[in-house]
Design an enzyme around this catalytic site. Structure first.
Site, PDB file in Angstrom:
ATOM      1  N   ASP A 208      55.922 -58.207  47.307  1.00 30.92           N
ATOM      2  CA  ASP A 208      54.993 -59.329  47.149  1.00 30.92           C
ATOM      3  C   ASP A 208      55.788 -60.603  46.902  1.00 30.92           C
ATOM      4  O   ASP A 208      57.009 -60.574  46.773  1.00 30.92           O
ATOM      5  CB  ASP A 208      54.047 -59.065  45.964  1.00 30.92           C
ATOM      6  CG  ASP A 208      54.811 -58.868  44.657  1.00 30.92           C
ATOM      7  OD1 ASP A 208      55.094 -59.869  43.981  1.00 30.92           O
ATOM      8  OD2 ASP A 208      55.141 -57.708  44.321  1.00 30.92           O
ATOM      9  N   ASP A 210      55.354 -62.545  44.165  1.00 30.73           N
ATOM     10  CA  ASP A 210      55.079 -62.915  42.781  1.00 30.73           C
ATOM     11  C   ASP A 210      53.853 -63.828  42.781  1.00 30.73           C
ATOM     12  O   ASP A 210      52.935 -63.618  43.576  1.00 30.73           O
ATOM     13  CB  ASP A 210      56.316 -63.545  42.125  1.00 30.73           C
ATOM     14  CG  ASP A 210      56.301 -63.402  40.615  1.00 30.73           C
ATOM     15  OD1 ASP A 210      56.155 -62.252  40.144  1.00 30.73           O
ATOM     16  OD2 ASP A 210      56.431 -64.405  39.904  1.00 30.73           O
TER      17      ASP A 210
END
Length: 288
Positions: A208, A210
Site C-alpha cells: 500500500d 501508507d
C-alpha cells in the site's frame, strides 16, 4: 561452514517447492519462547528453515513478537543467513504495491521492545552503520528479479511501533525525512541478527501507499491481504533462488559473522556468569 538459510516471514512462505525433509521443530531459548516452531529441511544443497514471525495464525502483534527468542533459536540450530520478508507501506510513487524493495538503512521509531541480547553484566556495542549484509541483499535482489518482480534498491525502512497504522501527519513527516518504506517488524530484528553474527537481509513487499497518497487515502487491510496473496508465489520463487545462489558460496565475505569481534566491553572477570550463560549461542564464540 555450510550455509543455513532462514526465512522470517508470513504464511505465504510455509510451502516452498522442492523443500525436502521438512518438519516443524521446537527450539528452546533462554530469552523466552519463539514465535512458533521452526520449519526445517533442505532445499537442494542448502539447509533451509522458516520461522513464522507472528506465529501460525498471526497470534503475535508487532510489539509482542519475541524477537530475541526468535534470533537466538535460529542461531542455536546453526542458521548463518536470515532473510526477512515482510509487508510494508510505501512513501514513494514509483515503489508501487506489488513491488519488492531491498532494504538497506533503517530508522528505528519503536520504543516498547527489548532491543539487545546484552546489558548489565555483559555489555556490548555492535556497529549498525551498515545493518544488512551486502552480499545477501545482492543475492536476494537477483533472486527477486528472476522471479519476475519489479525490485528497488537501498530503501530506507522506517520501523514504527504499531499496531495502528500511521496518522496522515506521521506519514507525511516520514516521507519528508527521506524514508522509502514503513513497517513494524524489522526492528529490533536486524539489530539482534547483527549481535548474533548472522548475515541479515530484508525484503519489503509493498502492499500500500501508507496514508500520504492523495489518491489512495487510508490503508485498507483487505487491500494489503490481496496484495500479499499476489506476492506470495513470487516470494517463494525468490527464496528458492536465494538458496540456490548460497549453495555456490561457502561463506560470506562481508564480515557479518565477526560482528562481535571487538564489541564486548565488559572485562571477563566482571561478566555476570548467568548473563554469559544465556549468551552461549549468540556470543559464545567471543565469550569463551
Amino acid at each position: 561452514m555450510d550455509r543455513h538459510l532462514a526465512i522470517i516471514g508470513g504464511s505465504g512462505l510455509y510451502q516452498i517447492d522442492g523443500m525436502e525433509e521438512a518438519a516443524w521443530r521446537s527450539v528452546e531459548s533462554p530469552f523466552g519462547t519463539p514465535s512458533d516452531e521452526i520449519l526445517t529441511g533442505r532445499l537442494g544443497a542448502v539447509r533451509l528453515s522458516f520461522l513464522p514471525r507472528h506465529g501460525r495464525g498471526h497470534v503475535h502483534s508487532p510489539t509482542d513478537v519475541p524477537y530475541r527468542a526468535n534470533i537466538d533459536a535460529l542461531k542455536r540450530i546453526g542458521v548463518t543467513d536470515v532473510v526477512s520478508v515482510s509487508a510494508c507501506g510505501s512513501f514513494r510513487e514509483e515503489m508501487a504495491p506489488g513491488d519488492f524493495v531491498i532494504v538497506d538503512p533503517f530508522i528505528d521509531r519503536t520504543f516498547a521492545r527489548e532491543k539487545s541480547f546484552f546489558g548489565s553484566g555483559c555489555v556490548a556495542h555492535v556497529s549498525l552503520a551498515e545493518p544488512v549484509c551486502p552480499e545477501l541483499s545482492t543475492t536476494a535482489r537477483a533472486a527477486a528479479e528472476a522471479a519476475g518482480v519489479r525490485v528497488h534498491d537501498c530503501g530506507t525502512y522506517l520501523a514504527m511501533e504499531g499496531p495502528q497504522f500511521s496518522t496522515l501527519a506521521e506519514s507525511r513527516m516520514y516521507r519528508a525525512w527521506g524514508c522509502d518504506v514503513i513497517g513494524m517488524t524489522n526492528m529490533p530484528e536486524a539489530k539482534l541478527a547483527r549481535e548474533a553474527e548472522l548475515c541479515y537481509a530484508s525484503v519489503a513487499m509493498i502492499t500500500d501507499y501508507d496514508s500520504w497518497h492523495p489518491e489512495h487515502g487510508a490503508v485498507e487491510i483487505t487491500q494489503i491481504i490481496e496484495t500479499l496473496k499476489g506476492n506470495a508465489e513470487a516470494a517463494r520463487s525468490m527464496v528458492t533462488g536465494i538458496a540456490r545462489a548460497l549453495s555456490e558460496k561457502p561463506s560470506c565475505e562481508a564480515g557479518c559473522d565477526r560482528a562481535l569481534e571487538h564489541a564486548v566491553m565488559t572485562a571477563p572477570e566482571k561478566r555476570d556468569p548467568q548473563v554469559a550463560a544465556k549468551l552461549d549461542a549468540v556470543a559464545g564464540r567471543v565469550l569463551q
